[in-house]
Write a protein that holds these residues in place. Structure first.
Motif: not given
Length: 124
Positions: A52-54, A78-82
């Motif tokens: 997940l990209i959030a 698994p998450m990527i913050l932007i």
């Protein structure tokens, strides 16, 4: 990279969302995109998302709150913050809570791809 992996994008900025979707499609990923966290949480993509990209700051549920809700509901995606508004305190909190990465916009495609690879390793 496996072509069956679904990457979900949650960002209220339509141009960022569309550019990220285009990049994921060009890499052969299945991709789902959402304008906000509530829509993602109510979607069928919740079960198939492997990364997940959030965005950190969005109306309603921000990226950190979205991650907390996912963990609380048993969906440890698994998450990527932007973010366009980097904050060292938020970054430290994000990484301490177990997120894969905290990237500042604009980020390079290579940087994002390397973080997605790391996320997919965790998701296996």
């Amino acid at each position: 990279m496996p072509t069956q992996a679904v990457i979900s994008i949650v960002d209220d900025d339509q141009s960022v969302r569309e550019a990220t979707v285009d990049l994921m499609n060009s890499l052969g990923f299945g991709v789902e995109a959402f304008p906000d966290g509530e829509t993602f949480l109510k979607s069928d993509a919740l079960r198939s998302t492997r990364c997940l990209i959030a965005d950190v700051q969005m109306p309603g549920i921000g990226g950190l709150e979205l991650y907390a809700r996912l963990i609380a509901s048993g969906h440890a995606i698994p998450m990527i913050l932007i973010t366009a508004y980097p904050d060292e305190g938020v970054k430290a909190q994000a990484l301490k809570s177990g997120l894969i990465a905290y990237l500042t916009k604009p980020f390079s495609e290579e940087d994002l791809i390397s973080r997605i690879d790391a996320a997919l390793e965790v998701a296996l």
